[in-house]
Write an enzyme that holds these catalytic residues in place. Structure first.
Site, PDB file in Angstrom:
ATOM      1  N   ARG A 164       3.066  -0.677  11.207  1.00 42.13           N
ATOM      2  CA  ARG A 164       4.276  -0.628  12.084  1.00 42.13           C
ATOM      3  C   ARG A 164       4.209  -1.828  12.571  1.00 42.13           C
ATOM      4  NH1 ARG A 164       1.336   4.913  14.277  1.00 42.13           N
ATOM      5  NH2 ARG A 164      -0.568   3.427  13.526  1.00 42.13           N
ATOM      6  N   LYS A 179      -7.256   8.872  -0.475  1.00 43.74           N
ATOM      7  CA  LYS A 179      -8.154   8.734   0.551  1.00 43.74           C
ATOM      8  C   LYS A 179      -8.260   9.785  -0.750  1.00 43.74           C
ATOM      9  CE  LYS A 179      -7.012   6.968   4.308  1.00 43.74           C
ATOM     10  NZ  LYS A 179      -5.076   6.553   4.457  1.00 43.74           N
ATOM     11  N   ASP A 222      -3.465   4.737  -1.582  1.00 39.16           N
ATOM     12  CA  ASP A 222      -4.165   4.801  -0.853  1.00 39.16           C
ATOM     13  C   ASP A 222      -4.202   6.100  -0.527  1.00 39.16           C
ATOM     14  OD1 ASP A 222      -5.651   5.349   2.262  1.00 39.16           O
ATOM     15  OD2 ASP A 222      -3.722   4.173   3.302  1.00 39.16           O
ATOM     16  N   LYS A 282       0.630  -1.391  -0.325  1.00 35.10           N
ATOM     17  CA  LYS A 282      -0.291  -0.020  -0.376  1.00 35.10           C
ATOM     18  C   LYS A 282       0.802   1.398   0.134  1.00 35.10           C
ATOM     19  CE  LYS A 282      -1.816   1.426   3.690  1.00 35.10           C
ATOM     20  NZ  LYS A 282      -1.747   3.048   3.466  1.00 35.10           N
ATOM     21  N   THR A 337     -10.399   4.524  10.911  1.00 30.66           N
ATOM     22  CA  THR A 337     -10.673   3.634  12.681  1.00 30.66           C
ATOM     23  C   THR A 337      -9.515   4.236  13.295  1.00 30.66           C
ATOM     24  OG1 THR A 337      -7.996   2.673  11.284  1.00 30.66           O
ATOM     25  CG2 THR A 337     -10.036   1.289  11.595  1.00 30.66           C
ATOM     26  N   ASP A 393     -12.477  15.429  -2.977  1.00 26.83           N
ATOM     27  CA  ASP A 393     -12.625  16.990  -3.408  1.00 26.83           C
ATOM     28  C   ASP A 393     -14.286  17.235  -3.934  1.00 26.83           C
ATOM     29  OD1 ASP A 393     -11.617  19.574  -4.564  1.00 26.83           O
ATOM     30  OD2 ASP A 393     -10.194  18.578  -4.134  1.00 26.83           O
TER      31      ASP A 393
HETATM   32  O1  C5P Z   1       0.731   1.256  10.622  1.00 30.89           O
HETATM   33  P1  C5P Z   1      -0.607   0.971  10.744  1.00 30.89           P
HETATM   34  O2  C5P Z   1      -0.098  -1.053  10.900  1.00 30.89           O
HETATM   35  O3  C5P Z   1      -1.638   1.467  12.037  1.00 30.89           O
HETATM   36  O4  C5P Z   1      -1.020   0.935  10.009  1.00 30.89           O
HETATM   37  C1  C5P Z   1      -2.708   1.205   8.947  1.00 30.89           C
HETATM   38  C2  C5P Z   1      -2.457   2.143   7.540  1.00 30.89           C
HETATM   39  O5  C5P Z   1      -3.265   2.143   7.020  1.00 30.89           O
HETATM   40  C3  C5P Z   1      -1.917   3.346   7.125  1.00 30.89           C
HETATM   41  O6  C5P Z   1      -0.862   3.902   6.500  1.00 30.89           O
HETATM   42  C4  C5P Z   1      -3.158   4.609   7.368  1.00 30.89           C
HETATM   43  O7  C5P Z   1      -2.981   5.652   6.795  1.00 30.89           O
HETATM   44  C5  C5P Z   1      -3.622   3.864   6.686  1.00 30.89           C
HETATM   45  N1  C5P Z   1      -5.142   3.687   6.463  1.00 30.89           N
HETATM   46  C6  C5P Z   1      -5.728   3.941   8.237  1.00 30.89           C
HETATM   47  N2  C5P Z   1      -7.287   3.777   7.872  1.00 30.89           N
HETATM   48  C7  C5P Z   1      -7.861   3.736   6.994  1.00 30.89           C
HETATM   49  C8  C5P Z   1      -7.457   4.181   5.841  1.00 30.89           C
HETATM   50  C9  C5P Z   1      -6.121   4.092   5.636  1.00 30.89           C
HETATM   51  O8  C5P Z   1      -4.940   3.239   9.462  1.00 30.89           O
HETATM   52  N3  C5P Z   1      -9.460   4.263   7.605  1.00 30.89           N
END
Ligand code: C5P
Length: 222
Positions: free
Chosen positions: A200, A60, A58, A32, A116, A63
């Site tokens: 992460r 998002k 990703d 991603k 989330t 606009d």
């Molecule tokens: O590091 P972590 O596992 O929290 O990363 C989650 C990834 O998913 C990040 O790149 C974040 O930008 C993305 N994301 C998210 N929630 C969303 C959409 C995308 O955490 N609703």
């Protein structure tokens, strides 16, 4: 399970992104590319990553309908396999995005419902997320991004073929960091999530390849 895990390549630059891609090697099928890496390195790096992996771009988009439709077409031209917009952009924006995506049958277009990292009362979140999902489906998109906790409700309202992509994945006492609505990989697959986004917990693991394999082992336990 390899095809259902998406690693969020939230790295600062091309050098580190390619190094992580090589470390993960064939343990994942999807990478991603989000805001950090895209702002730093742009479409050229996306095209490089497309040589070895499927890419979820990703960014998002949120606009006016015309601007979003044009950006969707630009992403489609890059050849990515998944792209997202914000469901809160409204039905006109969603329909314009879906219309633009039709020219790129290889690309799934999905919409972010409630991030989330946001923590409303569970009942309210469920209602808002399922409401957005229904609107996203009616507008002709392929699925949504939600937490694991709303997946069952989304599938009930929109059907099994409607794609659910779930970030906020943590396991084994890992720090949730800025994520609020979290779940582990086994729970995610049990809930019916089609794709799990993990950043992460893999990127910052002492052995990212082993962490990706561990996540997939937990997915298989479901
Ligand atoms: O590091 P972590 O596992 O929290 O990363 C989650 C990834 O998913 C990040 O790149 C974040 O930008 C993305 N994301 C998210 N929630 C969303 C959409 C995308 O955490 N609703």
């Amino acid at each position: 399970m390899r095809d259902r895990l998406m690693v969020a390549l939230d790295m600062p630059n091309k050098h580190q992104a390619l190094e992580m891609r090589d470390t993960l090697a064939d343990s994942v099928a999807w990478l991603k590319v989000g805001l950090r890496l895209f702002v730093a390195e742009g479409p050229e790096l996306v095209m490089e990553l497309l040589k070895s992996h499927k890419i979820f771009l990703d960014l998002k988009f949120h606009d006016i309908p015309n601007t979003v439709a044009q950006a969707v077409a630009s992403a489609g031209d890059l050849g990515v396999q998944m792209l997202n917009v914000h469901a809160s952009g409204g039905s006109q924006m969603l329909s314009a995005a879906a219309e633009a995506a039709r020219a790129f049958p290889q690309m799934k277009l999905i919409a972010v419902t409630v991030l989330t990292s946001q923590d409303l009362p569970a009942e309210q979140t469920q209602k808002v997320v399922v409401g957005y999902a229904s609107q996203v489906k009616e507008s002709g998109l392929d699925g949504v991004v939600s937490s694991v906790h709303e997946v069952a409700g989304i599938k009930d309202a929109c059907g099994d073929d409607f794609i659910t992509v779930t970030p906020g994945i943590r396991w084994g006492g890992q720090d949730a960091q800025d994520q609020k609505r979290v779940a582990d990989p086994t729970m995610a697959v049990r809930a019916g999530a089609d794709y799990l986004v993990i950043g992460r917990p893999i990127l910052q693991a002492p052995d990212p390849h082993a962490a990706a394999m561990q996540a997939q082992a937990m997915m298989r336990q479901a």
